[in-house]
Motif scaffolding. Sequence first.
Motif, PDB file in Angstrom:
ATOM      1  N   GLY A 166       2.139  -5.231   6.812  1.00 50.55           N
ATOM      2  CA  GLY A 166       1.146  -5.525   7.835  1.00 50.55           C
ATOM      3  C   GLY A 166       1.386  -6.784   8.628  1.00 50.55           C
ATOM      4  O   GLY A 166       0.406  -7.470   9.007  1.00 50.55           O
ATOM      5  N   CYS A 167       2.648  -7.131   8.894  1.00 47.59           N
ATOM      6  CA  CYS A 167       2.970  -8.280   9.742  1.00 47.59           C
ATOM      7  C   CYS A 167       4.426  -8.182  10.187  1.00 47.59           C
ATOM      8  O   CYS A 167       5.296  -7.821   9.390  1.00 47.59           O
ATOM      9  CB  CYS A 167       2.771  -9.587   8.985  1.00 47.59           C
ATOM     10  SG  CYS A 167       3.140 -11.054   9.990  1.00 47.59           S
ATOM     11  N   ALA A 168       4.681  -8.520  11.445  1.00 52.11           N
ATOM     12  CA  ALA A 168       6.052  -8.503  11.971  1.00 52.11           C
ATOM     13  C   ALA A 168       6.945  -9.458  11.190  1.00 52.11           C
ATOM     14  O   ALA A 168       8.148  -9.220  11.042  1.00 52.11           O
ATOM     15  CB  ALA A 168       6.049  -8.883  13.440  1.00 52.11           C
ATOM     16  N   ALA A 184       5.204  -6.660  19.126  1.00 49.44           N
ATOM     17  CA  ALA A 184       5.599  -6.994  17.756  1.00 49.44           C
ATOM     18  C   ALA A 184       4.572  -7.865  17.054  1.00 49.44           C
ATOM     19  O   ALA A 184       4.869  -8.971  16.562  1.00 49.44           O
ATOM     20  CB  ALA A 184       6.964  -7.668  17.775  1.00 49.44           C
ATOM     21  N   CYS A 185       3.347  -7.393  17.030  1.00 51.47           N
ATOM     22  CA  CYS A 185       2.285  -8.013  16.244  1.00 51.47           C
ATOM     23  C   CYS A 185       1.483  -6.875  15.620  1.00 51.47           C
ATOM     24  O   CYS A 185       1.098  -5.943  16.320  1.00 51.47           O
ATOM     25  CB  CYS A 185       1.367  -8.867  17.103  1.00 51.47           C
ATOM     26  SG  CYS A 185       0.062  -9.631  16.117  1.00 51.47           S
ATOM     27  N   PHE A 186       1.238  -6.945  14.332  1.00 54.25           N
ATOM     28  CA  PHE A 186       0.718  -5.797  13.590  1.00 54.25           C
ATOM     29  C   PHE A 186      -0.666  -5.358  14.016  1.00 54.25           C
ATOM     30  O   PHE A 186      -1.043  -4.207  13.816  1.00 54.25           O
ATOM     31  CB  PHE A 186       0.753  -6.037  12.089  1.00 54.25           C
ATOM     32  CG  PHE A 186       0.664  -4.748  11.334  1.00 54.25           C
ATOM     33  CD1 PHE A 186      -0.534  -4.293  10.850  1.00 54.25           C
ATOM     34  CD2 PHE A 186       1.782  -3.948  11.174  1.00 54.25           C
ATOM     35  CE1 PHE A 186      -0.640  -3.076  10.211  1.00 54.25           C
ATOM     36  CE2 PHE A 186       1.701  -2.721  10.537  1.00 54.25           C
ATOM     37  CZ  PHE A 186       0.481  -2.277  10.047  1.00 54.25           C
ATOM     38  N   ASP A 187      -1.448  -6.214  14.673  1.00 56.41           N
ATOM     39  CA  ASP A 187      -2.757  -5.716  15.139  1.00 56.41           C
ATOM     40  C   ASP A 187      -2.633  -5.107  16.536  1.00 56.41           C
ATOM     41  O   ASP A 187      -3.619  -4.896  17.216  1.00 56.41           O
ATOM     42  CB  ASP A 187      -3.837  -6.796  15.065  1.00 56.41           C
ATOM     43  CG  ASP A 187      -3.473  -8.035  15.853  1.00 56.41           C
ATOM     44  OD1 ASP A 187      -4.106  -9.070  15.625  1.00 56.41           O
ATOM     45  OD2 ASP A 187      -2.555  -7.950  16.688  1.00 56.41           O
TER      46      ASP A 187
END
Length: 244
Positions: free
Chosen positions: A180-182, A75-78
């Motif tokens: 672009g972010c959890a 659960a982290c967008f990168d």
Amino acid sequence: MRLLVVNPNTSAGMTARIAACAREAAGNGTEIVAVNPSSGPASIEGYFDEAFAVPGMLEEIAKGEAEGAQAFVIACFDDTGLEAARCVANGPVIGIGEAAFHVASLIAHRFSVVTTLSRSIAPIEGNLMKYGLDRRCARVRACEVAVLALEDPASGARAKLSAEIERAKAEEGAEAIVLGCAGMAELAASLAREHELPVIDGVAAAVRLAESLVALGHATSKRGPYARPLPKRFTGAFAGMGRG
Ligand code: 5HY
């Protein structure tokens, strides 16, 4: 089935908010277990933070699998340490970035991504190329709100995010928006209503994709680069990580 959702940064407050969004998206019979490592960065914004988040995330994946998890969401967008996690786990491992890109490409010809800070843009662009989805992404933008400021009502985060979405529609004709972010997950539905276009949250997308893969009976292939790590000696701070 038990689905382990790993927030690779160390912010328990963010993990709780991610867990709530994951449970809302999950189907009947899916048990969501949400965790974060105790060591590493409080938030991940760019390459340096990402590098220090990986070992703790991998430890949580190994622990989760030993405790019976059948699938995993990073659960982290990168998509922090996604490939390494696929080496550790047998069950499917889904990064929220990759999941959101695939969902967006199924409902829009071209989508835009809106992430937190500018320094997070390059890692995301790199992932799009790695996944072969860069041609479907019109642009990766930043709303210049730090990850942990997303949970601070006084930061004006939602207004800044909404304004960036408006620019994406006007400037590159975005047909869909990928958050672009959890930490933006809980804003997806209201932003979609406000902007009258699909707004994709990677946490929900990853939960549903993980469920589908388990329901189809698929697990990570161990024939190629995702094969189990070779037993070898690790020294120093990572002495416990080695399989030797
Ligand atoms: C995330 N960082 O989803 C990413 C977003 C970013 O701590 N959780 C983080 O800016 O890369």
